[in-house]
Motif scaffolding. Structure first.
Motif, PDB file in Angstrom:
ATOM      1  N   LEU A 139      68.966  95.165  43.998  1.00  0.00           N
ATOM      2  CA  LEU A 139      67.732  94.045  44.516  1.00  0.00           C
ATOM      3  C   LEU A 139      66.401  94.970  44.519  1.00  0.00           C
ATOM      4  O   LEU A 139      65.211  94.003  44.282  1.00  0.00           O
ATOM      5  CB  LEU A 139      68.013  93.270  46.124  1.00  0.00           C
ATOM      6  N   ARG A 140      66.461  95.673  44.879  1.00  0.00           N
ATOM      7  CA  ARG A 140      64.935  96.688  45.445  1.00  0.00           C
ATOM      8  C   ARG A 140      64.663  96.807  44.121  1.00  0.00           C
ATOM      9  O   ARG A 140      63.459  96.990  44.340  1.00  0.00           O
ATOM     10  CB  ARG A 140      65.636  97.883  46.086  1.00  0.00           C
ATOM     11  N   PHE A 141      65.359  97.444  43.310  1.00  0.00           N
ATOM     12  CA  PHE A 141      64.532  98.004  41.623  1.00  0.00           C
ATOM     13  C   PHE A 141      64.597  96.899  40.772  1.00  0.00           C
ATOM     14  O   PHE A 141      63.701  96.777  40.282  1.00  0.00           O
ATOM     15  CB  PHE A 141      66.250  98.349  41.106  1.00  0.00           C
ATOM     16  N   HIS A 142      65.080  95.639  41.248  1.00  0.00           N
ATOM     17  CA  HIS A 142      64.266  94.143  40.547  1.00  0.00           C
ATOM     18  C   HIS A 142      63.390  93.670  41.159  1.00  0.00           C
ATOM     19  O   HIS A 142      62.462  93.118  40.693  1.00  0.00           O
ATOM     20  CB  HIS A 142      65.499  92.587  41.067  1.00  0.00           C
ATOM     21  N   GLN A 143      62.652  94.310  42.078  1.00  0.00           N
ATOM     22  CA  GLN A 143      61.559  93.979  42.366  1.00  0.00           C
ATOM     23  C   GLN A 143      60.583  94.315  42.022  1.00  0.00           C
ATOM     24  O   GLN A 143      58.717  94.028  41.967  1.00  0.00           O
ATOM     25  CB  GLN A 143      61.244  94.411  44.024  1.00  0.00           C
ATOM     26  N   HIS A 144      60.772  95.891  40.982  1.00  0.00           N
ATOM     27  CA  HIS A 144      59.725  96.026  40.126  1.00  0.00           C
ATOM     28  C   HIS A 144      59.031  95.247  38.840  1.00  0.00           C
ATOM     29  O   HIS A 144      57.973  95.497  38.436  1.00  0.00           O
ATOM     30  CB  HIS A 144      60.355  97.511  40.128  1.00  0.00           C
ATOM     31  N   VAL A 145      60.138  94.349  38.840  1.00  0.00           N
ATOM     32  CA  VAL A 145      60.337  93.740  37.666  1.00  0.00           C
ATOM     33  C   VAL A 145      59.888  91.301  37.921  1.00  0.00           C
ATOM     34  O   VAL A 145      60.519  90.886  37.366  1.00  0.00           O
ATOM     35  CB  VAL A 145      61.037  93.622  36.477  1.00  0.00           C
ATOM     36  N   ALA A 146      60.686  91.413  39.248  1.00  0.00           N
ATOM     37  CA  ALA A 146      60.364  90.518  39.534  1.00  0.00           C
ATOM     38  C   ALA A 146      59.320  89.251  39.177  1.00  0.00           C
ATOM     39  O   ALA A 146      59.333  88.099  39.095  1.00  0.00           O
ATOM     40  CB  ALA A 146      60.943  90.345  41.209  1.00  0.00           C
ATOM     41  N   SER A 147      57.826  89.514  39.181  1.00  0.00           N
ATOM     42  CA  SER A 147      56.934  88.622  39.169  1.00  0.00           C
ATOM     43  C   SER A 147      57.642  88.076  37.079  1.00  0.00           C
ATOM     44  O   SER A 147      56.710  86.773  36.962  1.00  0.00           O
ATOM     45  CB  SER A 147      55.719  89.499  38.999  1.00  0.00           C
ATOM     46  N   ARG A 148      58.077  88.284  36.643  1.00  0.00           N
ATOM     47  CA  ARG A 148      58.172  88.236  35.287  1.00  0.00           C
ATOM     48  C   ARG A 148      59.854  87.735  34.492  1.00  0.00           C
ATOM     49  O   ARG A 148      59.683  87.063  33.685  1.00  0.00           O
ATOM     50  CB  ARG A 148      57.415  89.575  33.824  1.00  0.00           C
ATOM     51  N   CYS A 149      60.737  88.555  35.284  1.00  0.00           N
ATOM     52  CA  CYS A 149      62.005  88.849  34.887  1.00  0.00           C
ATOM     53  C   CYS A 149      62.637  87.631  35.490  1.00  0.00           C
ATOM     54  O   CYS A 149      62.480  86.796  36.556  1.00  0.00           O
ATOM     55  CB  CYS A 149      62.465  89.535  35.985  1.00  0.00           C
ATOM     56  N   THR A 150      63.317  86.674  34.250  1.00  0.00           N
ATOM     57  CA  THR A 150      64.293  85.432  34.129  1.00  0.00           C
ATOM     58  C   THR A 150      65.380  86.220  33.809  1.00  0.00           C
ATOM     59  O   THR A 150      66.099  84.517  33.912  1.00  0.00           O
ATOM     60  CB  THR A 150      63.083  84.142  33.345  1.00  0.00           C
ATOM     61  N   THR A 151      65.993  86.963  33.322  1.00  0.00           N
ATOM     62  CA  THR A 151      67.046  87.438  32.435  1.00  0.00           C
ATOM     63  C   THR A 151      67.903  88.590  33.311  1.00  0.00           C
ATOM     64  O   THR A 151      67.486  89.647  33.946  1.00  0.00           O
ATOM     65  CB  THR A 151      67.050  87.412  31.418  1.00  0.00           C
ATOM     66  N   LEU A 152      69.229  88.032  33.414  1.00  0.00           N
ATOM     67  CA  LEU A 152      70.086  89.195  34.169  1.00  0.00           C
ATOM     68  C   LEU A 152      71.066  89.760  33.624  1.00  0.00           C
ATOM     69  O   LEU A 152      71.639  88.478  32.950  1.00  0.00           O
ATOM     70  CB  LEU A 152      70.915  88.425  35.745  1.00  0.00           C
ATOM     71  N   VAL A 153      71.186  90.541  33.195  1.00  0.00           N
ATOM     72  CA  VAL A 153      72.325  91.613  32.352  1.00  0.00           C
ATOM     73  C   VAL A 153      73.350  91.907  33.171  1.00  0.00           C
ATOM     74  O   VAL A 153      72.965  92.566  33.994  1.00  0.00           O
ATOM     75  CB  VAL A 153      72.667  91.826  31.579  1.00  0.00           C
ATOM     76  N   GLY A 154      74.807  91.523  33.382  1.00  0.00           N
ATOM     77  CA  GLY A 154      75.769  92.706  34.121  1.00  0.00           C
ATOM     78  C   GLY A 154      77.264  92.734  32.918  1.00  0.00           C
ATOM     79  O   GLY A 154      77.560  92.193  32.783  1.00  0.00           O
ATOM     80  N   HIS A 155      77.407  94.151  33.326  1.00  0.00           N
ATOM     81  CA  HIS A 155      78.213  94.422  32.490  1.00  0.00           C
ATOM     82  C   HIS A 155      79.052  95.115  33.447  1.00  0.00           C
ATOM     83  O   HIS A 155      79.396  95.204  34.012  1.00  0.00           O
ATOM     84  CB  HIS A 155      77.915  95.435  31.874  1.00  0.00           C
ATOM     85  N   SER A 156      81.053  93.746  33.305  1.00  0.00           N
ATOM     86  CA  SER A 156      81.686  94.036  33.790  1.00  0.00           C
ATOM     87  C   SER A 156      81.751  94.352  35.463  1.00  0.00           C
ATOM     88  O   SER A 156      81.635  92.867  35.545  1.00  0.00           O
ATOM     89  CB  SER A 156      82.556  96.001  33.517  1.00  0.00           C
ATOM     90  N   LEU A 157      82.250  95.537  36.014  1.00  0.00           N
ATOM     91  CA  LEU A 157      81.568  94.726  37.860  1.00  0.00           C
ATOM     92  C   LEU A 157      80.352  95.201  37.973  1.00  0.00           C
ATOM     93  O   LEU A 157      80.305  94.360  38.965  1.00  0.00           O
ATOM     94  CB  LEU A 157      81.764  96.760  38.615  1.00  0.00           C
ATOM     95  N   GLY A 158      79.302  95.047  37.163  1.00  0.00           N
ATOM     96  CA  GLY A 158      78.162  94.385  37.024  1.00  0.00           C
ATOM     97  C   GLY A 158      78.049  92.906  37.220  1.00  0.00           C
ATOM     98  O   GLY A 158      76.712  92.621  37.182  1.00  0.00           O
ATOM     99  N   GLY A 159      78.453  92.752  36.463  1.00  0.00           N
ATOM    100  CA  GLY A 159      78.383  90.778  36.331  1.00  0.00           C
ATOM    101  C   GLY A 159      78.824  90.813  37.399  1.00  0.00           C
ATOM    102  O   GLY A 159      77.963  89.049  38.056  1.00  0.00           O
ATOM    103  N   ALA A 160      79.804  91.205  38.396  1.00  0.00           N
ATOM    104  CA  ALA A 160      79.622  90.069  39.706  1.00  0.00           C
ATOM    105  C   ALA A 160      78.810  90.330  40.212  1.00  0.00           C
ATOM    106  O   ALA A 160      78.501  89.717  41.343  1.00  0.00           O
ATOM    107  CB  ALA A 160      81.263  91.063  40.338  1.00  0.00           C
ATOM    108  N   ILE A 161      78.065  91.328  41.000  1.00  0.00           N
ATOM    109  CA  ILE A 161      77.027  91.630  41.429  1.00  0.00           C
ATOM    110  C   ILE A 161      75.928  90.681  40.661  1.00  0.00           C
ATOM    111  O   ILE A 161      75.061  90.426  40.759  1.00  0.00           O
ATOM    112  CB  ILE A 161      75.919  93.183  41.507  1.00  0.00           C
ATOM    113  N   ALA A 162      76.012  90.670  39.228  1.00  0.00           N
ATOM    114  CA  ALA A 162      74.528  89.864  38.550  1.00  0.00           C
ATOM    115  C   ALA A 162      75.055  88.176  39.073  1.00  0.00           C
ATOM    116  O   ALA A 162      73.566  87.795  39.657  1.00  0.00           O
ATOM    117  CB  ALA A 162      74.190  89.865  36.914  1.00  0.00           C
ATOM    118  N   LEU A 163      76.267  87.988  39.090  1.00  0.00           N
ATOM    119  CA  LEU A 163      75.897  86.448  39.857  1.00  0.00           C
ATOM    120  C   LEU A 163      75.757  86.897  41.020  1.00  0.00           C
ATOM    121  O   LEU A 163      74.935  85.232  41.507  1.00  0.00           O
ATOM    122  CB  LEU A 163      77.276  86.182  39.512  1.00  0.00           C
TER     123      LEU A 163
END
Length: 281
Positions: free
Chosen positions: A106-130
């Motif tokens: 979430l901290r890193f996401h702030q660097h693109v938050a103003s424009r980012c509309t898509t999340l990609v989650g891979h394996s364990l990262g899918g649980a985090i992305a949700l």
């Protein structure tokens, strides 16, 4: 954004491969440690940058076969190293957990938050992305690659025996509020899964509501850590018009390795993912 053009951490990467375009790096300071993320910038941008959450034992280079191709399609991405998963993320947080990973992401996401509309989650990262998507109202597109879903109670368990015990409870993955989130999610979801992941556990002598594990099928070892019911539950949770599923034949849970070994498949997957992301832009 305070991005650098070089990084001294390249020697710790899993795959030190030249990017097809511009790459930039950003470092965040946490409680007694730091982590780094990489931004891939396309030459001609066709969509806002994606935010990518990698899987267990991964750094931000594991998905190069997909992310580099998306960069060439005009879609950039920001992907961070998260505590507890790779040499590049050491020393990281002591007793790292999914909850800590989520806060790092979430901290890193702030660097693109103003424009980012898509999340990609891979394996364990899918649980985090949700979990992240539930906190980010601007997100309207999810790309889940061989996604895991874990019991809510597992998110605070340190990686290792405690975490493993928490996620091995039969049908425990249904004790997660991400399904409720998806039922109300107004956006679109693309599932990318391997043919041999999510095998029926009972067919391979395992208990119901668990994973089939590693199996030899037709003389080939296949890794299927995702319970069959996880994929079914995800598909049932998203309204039919809003979900698509891409199944990769001759592929198990190791999709990243499969894309690396089969460039022609990686090309097709990147085209499909890019098309899905660009469809409503």
């Amino acid at each position: 954004m305070d991005f650098a053009s070089t990084t001294p951490q390249r020697s710790t990467w899993q795959y030190d491969e030249p990017a097809p375009g511009t790459e930039r790096f950003v470092t965040e300071q946490f409680y007694g440690y730091q982590q780094q993320a990489r931004l891939l910038v396309p030459d001609i941008e066709r969509a806002p940058p994606l935010f990518v959450v990698g899987g267990a034992r991964s750094d931000f280079t594991r998905l190069n076969p997909l992310l580099y191709r998306l960069q060439q399609h005009g879609i950039g991405s920001l992907c961070a190293n998260l505590s507890g998963h790779s040499l590049a993320s050491e020393p990281g947080a002591p007793a790292a957990t999914l909850a800590i990973n989520r806060e790092e992401a979430l901290r890193f996401h702030q660097h693109v938050a103003s424009r980012c509309t898509t999340l990609v989650g891979h394996s364990l990262g899918g649980a985090i992305a949700l979990k992240l998507a539930a906190q980010l109202p601007a997100v309207d597109t999810l790309v889940l690659i061989c996604p895991a879903v874990y019991p809510d109670a597992a998110h605070d368990q340190p990686f290792g025996p405690a975490f493993t015990h928490a996620i091995r409870k039969p049908y425990g993955f249904l004790e997660c509020d991400s399904y409720d989130f998806l039922r109300q999610f107004p956006g679109r979801v693309l599932l990318v899964v391997g043919e041999y992941d999510g095998l029926n556990s009972k067919a391979y002598g395992q208990g119901a509501g668990t994973s089939a594990g590693t199996r030899w099928l037709a003389g080939v070892q296949r890794y299927s850590p995702i319970p069959e019911e996880v994929t079914h539950a995800l598909l049932r949770s998203v309204p039919a018009p809003h979900v698509e599923c891409l199944m990769l034949t001759d592929c198990d849970h190791g999709i990243a390795a499969h894309l690396r070994d089969a460039p022609e498949v990686a090309d097709l997957v990147a085209e499909t993912v890019a098309g899905f992301i660009l469809e409503q832009r």
